[in-house]
Scaffold this active site. Structure first.
Site, PDB file in Angstrom:
ATOM      1  N   CYS A   1      23.615  11.069  41.950  1.00 34.22           N
ATOM      2  CA  CYS A   1      22.689   9.924  41.907  1.00 34.22           C
ATOM      3  C   CYS A   1      22.013   9.733  43.270  1.00 34.22           C
ATOM      4  CB  CYS A   1      23.389   8.646  41.409  1.00 34.22           C
ATOM      5  SG  CYS A   1      24.957   8.233  42.200  1.00 34.22           S
ATOM      6  N   SER A   2      22.453   8.793  44.101  1.00 35.37           N
ATOM      7  CA  SER A   2      21.742   8.537  45.358  1.00 35.37           C
ATOM      8  C   SER A   2      22.624   7.817  46.366  1.00 35.37           C
ATOM      9  CB  SER A   2      20.504   7.684  45.098  1.00 35.37           C
ATOM     10  OG  SER A   2      20.895   6.440  44.529  1.00 35.37           O
ATOM     11  N   CYS A   3      23.954   7.994  46.256  1.00 34.59           N
ATOM     12  CA  CYS A   3      24.872   7.292  47.143  1.00 34.59           C
ATOM     13  C   CYS A   3      24.519   7.539  48.598  1.00 34.59           C
ATOM     14  CB  CYS A   3      26.311   7.739  46.889  1.00 34.59           C
ATOM     15  SG  CYS A   3      26.832   7.483  45.192  1.00 34.59           S
TER      16      CYS A   3
ATOM     17  N   CYS B   1      23.965  13.205  47.624  1.00 33.32           N
ATOM     18  CA  CYS B   1      24.666  12.696  46.442  1.00 33.32           C
ATOM     19  C   CYS B   1      24.026  13.408  45.260  1.00 33.32           C
ATOM     20  CB  CYS B   1      24.535  11.186  46.307  1.00 33.32           C
ATOM     21  SG  CYS B   1      25.311  10.549  44.791  1.00 33.32           S
TER      22      CYS B   1
END
Lengths: 205, 222
Positions: A111-113, A108
């Site tokens: 962000c950090s999905c 991602c």
């Protein structure tokens, strides 16, 4: 919204995050806005109950049951829910099959999905600036650094999780595991293999 | 600053081979606090990602992952008036001299079950709205170069690039926040494949492609 709001906090933003967290938690609890027990339950859920073992069970099932594998690749969300895994950050999960000629890798960049229901919370490296920037740019090099050296002829597909779909890799079943039961296959499946930065190692390999 | 895809200059990915879910107790608390307060509206109207993206660049780059969460939680609590700056400072001063206390014991089985039930409950990103998709699997598209909105899920590295529609996901909620005017409603979402050479030119590695999920308003016909 102006940037002014950040200045009033710039003096505190480098100070002790543990202390700042304790302060805001204790005030929120006093004001009845938060229950500490609820926070405990949430952290414990992701420390103990929701983690990569879930995904490993999905993978092992797919390896031993061709019909399940077909359903999994057709509709990941439903097939994963058959095993009891679902919910937050996994409202739609697509499962990507890696083979000897196609290797899938998930990131991602924004962000950090990450697919929480099957893998739990992401490791720090997945959320790092280095992985987010380089996974789409030079995946072969990144994989090599992770210890996975893929031949140039292998197609690498990098999946950037930009919307609400979450991705999980179905890694190849390693050679020499034909005699293993589903339960014996589960511990072989690593989180890194389900993100696509590793392959599943054969037993004893 | 958060839009990092393809940005040069970052070195090897540093990894702990056996890391805990939360490296510090406070990170776990911040995680749990956010999960509890978000449904109560703490990060409305734009949500966590937009709030983190609005951190200024030095704050963003110098903060760890959960430090960013802590920053936006503090900001939101103060902006919404749920807590006051003075009381936060005094409480921190009071707690400074007190030790952190014992690690928390496991919660009782009932709370554990209810929490898991809540976390497992299913939602769907699909919206049953009668919108026909403009594009179809196999179509070539070009990513539109519009003025960047306040919050978007369109990474810069795809702007102006040519890609192929490989899957249609149906109509999903659209989360972008425009810099002015009203936000757009739900739209068709596609998985789009870009050849590495198209994205990165001569420095691209061989046999590589990047797949992204893109809302229809990001795309134009080739």
């Amino acid at each position: 919204m102006s940037a002014d709001h950040s200045h009033s906090h710039s003096s505190s933003h480098k100070s002790d995050p543990a202390l700042r967290t304790r302060a805001l938690e204790s005030l929120l609890v006093e004001k009845g806005l938060l229950s500490s027990e609820a926070v405990d339950a949430l952290t414990q859920a992701y420390e103990q109950d929701i983690g990569p073992l879930n995904g490993a069970q999905v993978v092992a099932r797919a390896w031993v049951d061709p019909d399940y594998k077909k359903r999994l690749l057709q509709n990941g969300t439903e097939a994963i829910a058959e095993l009891g895994f679902s919910g937050r950050e996994g409202s739609e999960i697509v499962v990507l099959e890696s083979t000897s000629s196609v290797h899938n890798m998930v990131v991602c960049t924004l962000c950090s999905c990450y697919p929480w229901p099957v893998l739990g919370l992401p490791p720090n490296w997945y959320k790092s600036n280095a992985y987010r920037s380089r996974a789409v740019l030079e995946p072969r090099k990144v994989l090599k650094e992770f210890g996975l050296d893929l031949d140039d002829s292998v197609d690498i597909k990098v999946w950037d999780s930009t919307a609400d779909i979450r991705y999980m890799v179905l890694p190849q079943r390693p050679e020499g595991t034909e005699h293993l039961s589903e339960a014996e296959l589960v511990p072989l499946v690593t989180r890194d293999a389900m993100i696509g930065v590793a392959k599943v190692r054969p037993v004893g390999g | 600053m958060h839009d990092l895809g393809g940005m040069p200059g970052f070195g090897p990915v540093e990894r702990d081979l056996d890391e805990p879910v939360f490296h510090e107790t406070w990170e776990g608390r911040i995680f749990g606090i956010l999960q509890e307060l978000a449904p109560k509206g703490l990060l409305e109207p734009y949500g966590l990602r937009a709030a983190i993206e609005s951190l200024d660049s030095p704050q963003y780059l110098e903060s760890s992952y959960y430090e960013r969460w802590l920053l936006v939680i503090e900001k939101s609590l103060l902006e919404k008036g749920w807590l006051g700056e003075q009381e936060l400072r005094s409480r921190a001063a009071q707690l400074r001299s007190r030790s952190e206390g014992e690690p928390t014991p496991p919660v009782d089985a009932g709370l554990r079950d209810r929490t898991l039930h809540m976390l497992l409950s299913r939602d769907s990103p699909h919206r049953e709205i009668g919108i026909s998709p403009r594009f179809h699997v196999g179509d070539t598209i070009i990513v539109r170069k519009t003025r960047p909105p306040r919050h978007t899920r369109l990474p810069k590295y795809t702007r102006g690039k040519r890609g192929e529609i490989v899957k249609y996901y149906g109509v999903h909620d659209f989360h972008d926040v425009p810099s002015e005017g009203r936000a757009l409603g739900p739209q068709p979402v596609y998985n789009v494949r870009f050849e590495a050479r198209e994205l990165w030119g001569d420095i691209a590695e061989s046999n590589q492609s990047v797949h992204l999920d893109m809302w229809e308003s990001y795309l134009g016909p080739a």
